[in-house]
Structure formats: structure tokens, C-alpha cells
Design an enzyme around this catalytic site. Structure first.
Site, PDB file in Angstrom:
ATOM      1  N   GLY A  13       0.764  -1.252   0.000  1.00 23.47           N
ATOM      2  CA  GLY A  13       0.000   0.000   0.000  1.00 23.47           C
ATOM      3  C   GLY A  13       0.789   1.293   0.000  1.00 23.47           C
ATOM      4  O   GLY A  13       0.221   2.358   0.206  1.00 23.47           O
ATOM      5  N   TYR A 158     -18.978   8.478   1.097  1.00 17.48           N
ATOM      6  CA  TYR A 158     -18.116   7.296   1.301  1.00 17.48           C
ATOM      7  C   TYR A 158     -18.767   6.047   0.701  1.00 17.48           C
ATOM      8  O   TYR A 158     -18.094   5.140   0.223  1.00 17.48           O
ATOM      9  CB  TYR A 158     -17.806   7.134   2.793  1.00 17.48           C
ATOM     10  CG  TYR A 158     -16.545   6.347   3.051  1.00 17.48           C
ATOM     11  CD1 TYR A 158     -15.311   6.785   2.568  1.00 17.48           C
ATOM     12  CD2 TYR A 158     -16.581   5.148   3.761  1.00 17.48           C
ATOM     13  CE1 TYR A 158     -14.156   6.064   2.798  1.00 17.48           C
ATOM     14  CE2 TYR A 158     -15.428   4.418   3.993  1.00 17.48           C
ATOM     15  CZ  TYR A 158     -14.219   4.881   3.520  1.00 17.48           C
ATOM     16  OH  TYR A 158     -13.070   4.164   3.750  1.00 17.48           O
ATOM     17  N   LYS A 165     -15.744  -1.536   3.768  1.00 15.01           N
ATOM     18  CA  LYS A 165     -14.983  -1.489   5.033  1.00 15.01           C
ATOM     19  C   LYS A 165     -15.695  -2.294   6.123  1.00 15.01           C
ATOM     20  O   LYS A 165     -15.048  -2.875   6.999  1.00 15.01           O
ATOM     21  CB  LYS A 165     -14.770  -0.043   5.488  1.00 15.01           C
ATOM     22  CG  LYS A 165     -13.796   0.762   4.628  1.00 15.01           C
ATOM     23  CD  LYS A 165     -12.378   0.217   4.670  1.00 15.01           C
ATOM     24  CE  LYS A 165     -11.375   1.177   4.043  1.00 15.01           C
ATOM     25  NZ  LYS A 165     -10.064   0.530   3.812  1.00 15.01           N
ATOM     26  N   ILE A 194      -7.047  11.417   6.438  1.00 12.39           N
ATOM     27  CA  ILE A 194      -5.689  11.918   6.185  1.00 12.39           C
ATOM     28  C   ILE A 194      -5.582  12.155   4.689  1.00 12.39           C
ATOM     29  O   ILE A 194      -6.037  11.316   3.903  1.00 12.39           O
ATOM     30  CB  ILE A 194      -4.629  10.876   6.599  1.00 12.39           C
ATOM     31  CG1 ILE A 194      -4.743  10.537   8.092  1.00 12.39           C
ATOM     32  CG2 ILE A 194      -3.221  11.381   6.283  1.00 12.39           C
ATOM     33  CD1 ILE A 194      -3.838   9.391   8.532  1.00 12.39           C
TER      34      ILE A 194
END
Ligand code: NAD
Length: 265
Positions: A13, A158, A165, A194
Site C-alpha cells: 500500500g 463514502y 470497510k 488523512i
């Protein structure tokens, strides 16, 4: 001596210096772990090789998790470097087609977008756990993935990534149950927003970050260093009694019931 001395960690990642995986790699290196890296495609190869070299690693392997043959080849090649196994697997991979993470949930929803988001963002954790199992069993090893609050709460934009998720967090629990007897722990960190390449794909991300910084109990966003430090701890023997957990590194945002009332308006 660092608390990961003697541990070997495979980091997936890394796409840029801002990647959460870069923060994790840095913290694990600081704590004494030996590192190996994967890169998704040729475009990222030289960038990941440079990042690896800075952290004293020359093990850099191709891995697109949508391809079973690449998954098998990755662990076969890793076995040539680390023939007696390794201790830490960091899964920091997610993807959904852009139109699926912009606007209303149903607007960008197609069978294909749903399948892609789940395949790359959730199934891949189980696939990597399965492929690495022979190399991680019996070593007090640890698998760590990255989740987000959208797994549990409905968050604007989202969308299908939140559903994926949720699947990822359930996968963490089933893997923890399955692999616990072999001494392998499986956990997730649910990070606050972030600014990374993946985050840039989410519509109105800047607004989301501002809202977060205004209302989170710590009145700030989190950094890849914040996440990296907790990741290093979670994958170390200091966290030997913890498995199947989702740990928040989000400046406390997840504890809030309602925002926008009173102070901070
Ligand atoms: P990033 O863009 O730096 O990293 C995402 C990584 O996923 C990239 O390295 C990319 O190459 C990899 N990837 C995507 N498809 C892949 C595939 N088919 N095969 C292999 N690799 C693939 O972004 P990031 O924010 O560091 O994301 C890392 C993880 O953290 C993701 O799971 C993300 O959902 C999660 N996360 C991010 C935030 C945030 O706000 N940035 C918050 C919580 C959780």
C-alpha cells in the site's frame, strides 16, 4: 533496542510519501523491524523502491491484489528472501471506482462497482492472509489492516467504500478466529481522515477534514505518524493479547454522538 527488533514485516500500500503505509513502514523501521514492500503497478515501482531503500530494504515485489497469480508469485518470491517465514503483514489497500464515492449511495452504485470495491478493499485481506499463512504460522505473527468510520456509520460520499470497510472489519474478526490457534493475530486500525492519494478520490474530502478538525475531541486531524506508531505497537509482542479488534486512531472523533451544537460552531 526497538520493540520490533527481530521481526520481519511485509508492507503493502505504499503509493507516495503521504501513504498511511509509509508512516507505518517508518515507525516499524524505527522500532527495529526488517522490511519488505510491494507495489501495485509499474508506475509505482521506482517510487516504492526508493522508499524501501531509505528504510534499508531491497525487497520490493509486484502485487496487484486483483490477480491471484500475482498474489501467489509475491509470496513465493518473498520466500526466497525470508525462507523461514515472516512476522507482520500490513494490508493498506483499498479502491472503489470514483463515480461510486461521489454523491448519493445509489447514484454511482452498479453491480460492478460494488464487486470491485469489495474485491480490492476486503477480499484482498483474506486472500493475502491465506497466501501468507504457511510463512506466518507459529511465530506470534500479526496482520494489520486499515479501516474507516464509514464501516459503521453512514457517511456522505463514502458510499460503497463504507460497505466494503464493514466487510473488511468482519473479515478481521473471522481471520482472527481462524488463525488465533496458530499464534497469528489480526487487527484493524480505523484512522481519521488523512490527505493521501486514495482520500483525494472521495468527493468533498477537504470539507470532511475541516469538519473533523473542528469537532474531534483533540481538535486536530491525525497524521501518518500517529497511525504508524499505533500500528507498530499493535504488530509487536507488546500487543500479544489483542486480536480481532478495530482500534481507533482518530483524535477521538468516533465517540461523538452529535456535532455542530454549542462550542465549535
Ligand atoms: P494511498 O493512496 O496512499 O494508498 C492506497 C494504496 O492502495 C495504494 O498504495 C495503491 O497502490 C493500493 N492499491 C489500490 N488498488 C490496489 C490493487 N489492486 N492491488 C494492490 N494495491 C492496490 O492511500 P491511504 O489513505 O494511505 O490508504 C491506505 C489504506 O488506509 C486504505 O485501506 C484506506 O481505505 C485506509 N484509510 C485511509 C484513510 C484516509 O483518510 N486516508 C482513513 C482511514 C483508512
Amino acid at each position: 533496542m526497538g520493540f520490533l527488533q527481530g521481526k520481519r514485516a511485509l508492507i503493502t500500500g505504499v503509493a507516495s510519501q503521504r501513504s498511511i503505509a509509509s508512516g507505518i513502514a517508518e515507525a516499524m523501521h524505527r522500532e527495529g523491524a526488517e522490511l519488505a514492500f510491494t507495489y501495485q503497478n509499474d508506475k509505482l515501482k521506482s517510487r516504492v523502491e526508493a522508499a524501501a531503500a531509505e528504510l534499508g530494504s531491497n525487497i520490493v515485489l509486484p502485487l496487484d491484489v486483483s490477480d491471484d497469480a500475482q498474489i501467489a508469485a509475491c509470496f513465493e518470491q518473498l520466500g526466497q528472501h525470508w525462507s523461514d517465514g515472516f512476522d507482520i503483514l500490513v494490508h493498506a489497500i483499498a479502491y472503489a471506482p470514483r463515480e461510486a464515492i461521489d454523491g448519493e449511495f445509489l447514484d454511482g452504485l452498479t453491480r460492478e462497482n460494488f464487486a470491485i470495491a469489495h474485491d480490492i478493499s476486503a477480499y484482498s485481506l483474506a486472500a493475502l492472509a491465506k497466501a501468507s499463512r504457511p510463512m506466518m504460522a507459529g511465530r506470534n505473527s500479526s496482520i494489520l489492516t486499515l479501516s474507516y468510520l464509514g464501516a459503521e456509520r453512514a457517511l456522505q460520499n463514502y458510499n460503497v467504500m463504507g460497505v466494503a470497510k464493514a466487510s473488511l472489519e468482519a473479515t478481521v474478526r473471522y481471520l482472527a478466529l481462524n488463525l488465533g490457534a496458530e499464534g497469528t493475530r489480526v487487527n484493524a486500525i480505523s484512522a481519521g481522515p488523512i490527505k493521501t492519494l486514495a482520500a483525494a478520490g472521495i468527493a468533498n474530502f477537504r470539507k470532511m477534514l475541516h469538519h473533523f478538525e473542528t469537532y474531534a475531541p483533540l481538535r486536530r486531524s491525525v497524521t501518518i505518524e500517529d497511525v504508524g506508531n499505533v500500528a507498530a505497537f499493535m504488530c509487536s509482542d507488546l500487543a500479544a493479547g489483542v486480536t480481532g479488534e478495530v482500534t481507533y486512531v482518530d483524535a477521538g472523533y468516533n465517540i461523538l454522538g452529535m456535532t455542530g451544537i454549542g462550542d465549535g460552531d
